[in-house]
Design an enzyme around this catalytic site. Structure first.
Site, PDB file in Angstrom:
ATOM      1  CD  GLU A 170       0.963   0.118   2.938  1.00  0.00           C
ATOM      2  OE1 GLU A 170       0.989   1.566   3.023  1.00  0.00           O
ATOM      3  OE2 GLU A 170       1.804  -0.413   3.534  1.00  0.00           O
ATOM      4  CD  GLU A 313       7.353   2.181  -0.790  1.00  0.00           C
ATOM      5  OE1 GLU A 313       8.275   1.313  -1.553  1.00  0.00           O
ATOM      6  OE2 GLU A 313       7.687   3.284  -0.604  1.00  0.00           O
TER       7      GLU A 313
END
Length: 349
Positions: A170, A313
């Site tokens: 994310e 991430e």
């Protein structure tokens, strides 16, 4: 599949395939279960894929990118513009996760599910960032379901393209605030217990973040027995999209790797919606965020890696890939006791 179809499609692990994978491990010329969780991971994947012929030749990382209106409350160190900058760096191989994907042989799929500006990412934008949960619900129920279905459709598309495992990531300034709020509600814990410094808040900033989460929960009173209600009131588009990835993975029989705390909060939501999805999840590492261990415990999972990571991430999830490659290299390539003319190890009683 829509959300209801996906929930109905979630099955169980194939015990016959798992037994065959265990038999293969017991036949190769190493002490029994001497590779520990590496062996367990291969057996789990066999159960997911319904075959003991386990291959992970095509690996993906799906990164859900979105902004959060709660940033208006001063709960972050960075401004909202950072979401777009880092998200587009995924396309240039200038972001940490994209560099790691290139290194380990995985493909990255960054999805704009709600960035507060136009982007060049895979476009599944629901809205230009959520509303400020400190003032109003972050999303409507309909927007939340739409975001979940984005994640489901991403899994369907990647499976059709031959991807055999998917990691979750994310990017969204403010999403440790939303994930802490979700976790506080679902686990029945105080905001102080589950909230960390995120990307590096000062003590005053952390207190502001905690108070904002407490206020939002008191204002909206999300129902812990209704995950969509929780997501819509105090969640984020990126987290809702990841919930769909976990649900879609279970329905499509694709193993999904949990990254850190934010990804774990999404996994917790998916498991509350359909408990069988837990069997299709793999935990990569234990994040430094304070609630990460609580989320994994609630899921009955534990991370394979202890690297003190907290970047997000999908970086922790991608780090698991070479470990799985090593496990499969041994599983598929090791000689057996019989081939070595050795006496087979048997469990001691």
């Amino acid at each position: 599949m829509n959300l209801n179809e996906t929930l109905c499609a979630v099955g169980t692990l194939d015990k016959t395939a798992m037994e065959a994978a265990e038999k293969r491990w017991y036949s190769i010329a190493i002490p029994l279960h001497s590779l520990g969780r590496l062996q367990d991971a291969v057996v789990q994947i066999a159960g997911i894929k319904q075959t003991s012929d386990v291959r992970l030749d095509k690996k993906a990382l799906v990164v859900m990118c979105a902004d959060n209106g709660v940033v208006e409350e001063g709960v972050t160190q960075s401004g909202q513009d950072v979401t777009l900058i880092i998200s587009e760096n995924f396309l240039k191989e200038k972001a940490t996760a994209s560099i790691m994907c290139r290194t380990v042989g995985a493909d990255i799929f960054p999805v704009d599910i709600g960035i507060a500006a136009d982007s060049r990412l895979i476009n599944h934008k629901i809205m230009y960032g959520t509303r400020n949960m400190a003032k109003e619900p972050a999303m409507t129920r309909e927007e939340t379901i739409e975001a979940i279905e984005v994640g489901i459709h991403m899994v369907e598309e990647l499976k059709e393209k031959g991807y055999q495992i998917i990691s979750t990531g994310e990017m969204g300034i403010g999403n440790t605030t939303t994930s802490s709020a979700i976790t506080s509600v679902l686990l029945g814990q105080s905001p102080e217990t589950v909230t960390g410094r995120g990307a590096g808040l000062s003590s005053a900033g952390l207190e502001k973040k905690i108070q904002t989460i407490r206020h939002a929960i008191e204002l909206h009173r999300p129902d812990p027995d209704d995950v969509i209600d929780v997501l819509s009131k105090v969640g984020g588009l990126d987290i809702a999209g990841l919930v769909g990835v976990f649900l879609g993975g279970a329905a499509c029989r694709v193993p999904i790797v949990i990254d850190g705390f934010i990804s774990g909060a999404a996994a917790l939501c998916a498991a509350r919606m359909e408990p069988k999805t837990k069997d299709f999840m793999m935990a990569s590492h234990l994040s430094q965020e304070p609630a990460s261990a609580m989320v994994l415990e609630a899921l009955g999972l534990s991370g394979c890696l202890m690297c003190d990571m907290r970047l997000g991430e999908g970086t922790g999830a991608v780090t698991l890939y070479p470990i799985l490659d090593i496990a499969l290299a041994v599983y598929n390539g090791m000689s057996t006791f019989e081939e070595n003319a050795m006496e087979t190890y048997v469990p001691l009683t």
